[in-house]
Design an enzyme around this catalytic site. Structure first.
Site, PDB file in Angstrom:
ATOM      1  N   GLU A  58       0.835  -1.206   0.000  1.00 57.47           N
ATOM      2  CA  GLU A  58       0.000   0.000   0.000  1.00 57.47           C
ATOM      3  C   GLU A  58       0.870   1.257   0.000  1.00 57.47           C
ATOM      4  OE1 GLU A  58      -2.437   3.023   0.192  1.00 57.47           O
ATOM      5  OE2 GLU A  58      -3.206   1.000  -0.168  1.00 57.47           O
ATOM      6  N   HIS A  76     -25.468  -0.502   0.301  1.00 56.22           N
ATOM      7  CA  HIS A  76     -26.519  -0.304  -0.694  1.00 56.22           C
ATOM      8  C   HIS A  76     -27.351  -1.566  -0.901  1.00 56.22           C
ATOM      9  CE1 HIS A  76     -25.473   3.741  -1.942  1.00 56.22           C
ATOM     10  NE2 HIS A  76     -24.193   3.392  -1.946  1.00 56.22           N
ATOM     11  N   ILE A 369     -13.688   0.044  -9.522  1.00 55.15           N
ATOM     12  CA  ILE A 369     -14.527  -0.413  -8.411  1.00 55.15           C
ATOM     13  C   ILE A 369     -14.945   0.815  -7.600  1.00 55.15           C
ATOM     14  CG2 ILE A 369     -14.768  -2.059  -6.526  1.00 55.15           C
ATOM     15  CD1 ILE A 369     -14.094  -3.365  -9.190  1.00 55.15           C
ATOM     16  N   GLU A 370     -15.918   1.538  -8.131  1.00 56.74           N
ATOM     17  CA  GLU A 370     -16.493   2.656  -7.391  1.00 56.74           C
ATOM     18  C   GLU A 370     -17.740   2.146  -6.674  1.00 56.74           C
ATOM     19  OE1 GLU A 370     -18.602   5.660  -9.582  1.00 56.74           O
ATOM     20  OE2 GLU A 370     -18.230   4.647 -11.496  1.00 56.74           O
TER      21      GLU A 370
END
Length: 510
Positions: A58, A76, A369-370
């Site tokens: 990272e 969601h 990947i939103e």
């Protein structure tokens, strides 16, 4: 780097001038994951179930330093995505998995439900389309409500009609990201923080990865989960077909005085071609309410600026949805970035890219990947696990620990009897360091001594909630600085806000 276990003080670690934590070990892995956001950590945690050697690399000094800590924290339901797409499938699957995952990791989650509100007849048509789409995706319990039915769920709400999605929930996004990483760490995954990938080459064994620290890593399988920088990782391997367009969303945070004002989430009906789901009101699991996000394409993947123009817009939109809000309720603003594949000229959304490249054997590629990436993360972990299993054996690890160590929630949430018992056991629980959030010295010390070895100010903030109250650290930050100095020997140059080049102190004064 994170060792295999929870005790950082059992190893010798070196803090370089750039704030990088390193340990001298053989850097060959079965699997390397680039990117320690919520998706990368969900993959790492899933792979930690197996007897393989895995690592996460990272660029930031902590996990979840980008998109994963700068979003609405919404679980969601799955109404917004076209049936048959990866976004729709993984959203609904991830939603169903999230409750049990949070129970194991001791992360707070609440399934409050959501109202998507129509202001006119055009919006009403949108609601019916969303319901049909959600039904096709397998979203449970969807219902169109009239004004009277809306008022029963959320008194004082504006609008003429709404779509109710009861499976929508809220979660602390950085809390989940950190919990996934710490559990993966406890199960043997190595974390290399503060190391930006600079080059990738293919080898006979698989891949060689070079980083800004000068270290070289090798792996049989390489997973690109770099979010806003996923296209840059692709280009290092000669893949030029993807480009990420950062899209900035700004938020306002409301004071906890308004906790309980919203009984569920309130969204506007989305407009076709928009880069997001519109400015909305979102409860958080810690009692604040968020207004946002806006949506604005920007040029740089680290442009987290906040603007006066958007601040005014958020205040107006928030007041339209909940008229009782006043200017005195705003305590902070922030922004996040979506990793969009759709350029500004196109708008809207493109489907997730999750692929095991046939032209580059061993390379698993995640791009764009939103949202709903947070909700989808557990399901993405399963999908990528299956892709890895096609490339190398994944023998189960008998020693896998599913539950994260520690206690769910904060000291102030306990009963008076439980708090008294803890203070008797450890007096540090009896000293409040953060008055706004009622965070104790023991909780701050636990945040400092975290399993990943993170020592940035934001790292302490995200783990303890100190500095997150109305005064935004005005009272507790000096006390945390004193703790780091007296208990851990920190010098002025050691204090970093978040990045290697974000010193808390500019220099000495007389």
């Amino acid at each position: 780097m994170c060792p295999t276990g929870n005790r950082m003080n059992e190893i010798v670690k070196e803090r370089t001038s750039k704030g990088i934590f390193r340990i001298d070990m053989t850097n060959f892995y079965d699997v390397i994951i680039i990117g320690a956001g919520v998706v990368g950590n969900a993959i790492a945690r899933e792979l930690s179930r197996f007897d393989i050697k895995a690592a996460v690399i990272e660029r930031e000094l902590d996990v979840g330093g980008g998109t994963s800590s700068r979003n609405s924290g919404v679980v969601h339901s799955g109404i917004h995505y076209k049936p048959g797409t990866l976004r729709a499938k993984l959203n609904v699957q991830g939603n169903a998995m999230m409750g049990n995952l949070c129970k194991e990791l001791k992360v707070k989650i609440e399934y409050l439900g959501k109202l998507t509100v129509a202001q006119d007849e055009t919006d009403v048509e949108t609601l019916h389309s969303l319901k049909a789409q959600g039904d096709a995706n397998g979203v449970p319990g969807l219902a169109i409500l009239n004004k009277q039915q809306m008022e029963k769920l959320q008194p004082g709400i504006g609008g003429i009609m709404a779509l109710h999605s009861p499976s929508t929930g809220i979660i602390c996004p950085y809390g989940l990201t950190i919990a996934l990483a710490e559990n993966a760490c406890a199960n043997g995954v190595h974390f290399y923080l503060g190391q930006e990938v600079t080059a990738i080459s293919r080898t006979e064994k698989g891949f060689e990865v070079k980083t800004t620290s000068g270290e070289r890593f090798e792996s049989r399988v390489l997973i690109n989960s770099a979010g806003l920088y996923s296209d840059a990782i692709c280009r290092m391997l000669g893949i030029d077909e993807y480009r990420i367009y950062p899209c900035r969303g700004e938020y306002l945070i409301l004071d906890k005085r308004l906790a309980g004002t919203l009984s569920l989430l309130v969204y506007p009906a989305p407009h076709k071609g928009g880069a997001g789901l519109g400015i909305h009101l979102t409860n958080t699991v810690d009692g604040n309410i968020l207004i946002g996000p806006s949506n604005e394409y920007v040029d740089e993947a680290d442009d987290y600026a906040c603007t006066a123009e958007i601040l005014s817009l958020l205040k107006k939109e928030g007041h339209d949805l909940l008229p009782g809000i006043s200017a005195a309720d705003f305590i902070r603003n922030f922004s996040g970035l979506r990793a969009k594949q759709a350029p500004p000229s196109e708008g809207g959304f493109r489907d997730f890219v999750i692929e095991s490249r046939k032209d580059i054997p061993g390379f698993i590629n995640l791009v764009g990947i939103e949202s709903p990436g947070l909700t989808s993360a557990p399901a993405i972990g399963l999908m990528v696990r299956d892709m890895v299993e096609e490339l190398l054996p994944l023998p189960f690890k008998a020693s896998f620990i599913a539950e994260r160590e520690g206690r769910a929630g904060f000291f102030y949430e306990l009963s008076p009897e439980e708090r008294a018992d803890l203070v008797a056991e450890n007096p540090d629980y009896g000293e409040v360091v953060c008055r706004c959030e009622q965070i104790t010295r023991k909780e701050v010390l636990d945040a400092i001594q975290n399993p990943l070895g993170v020592k940035t100010i934001n790292g302490i903030k995200y783990r303890s909630r100190a500095m997150m109250g109305r005064c935004q650290g005005g009272f507790c930050l000096p006390r945390i600085v004193q703790i780091l100095e007296k208990e851990f020997g920190y010098k002025p140059e050691d204090y970093l806000l978040q990045h290697a080049h974000s010193p808390l102190f500019a220099g000495r004064v007389r």
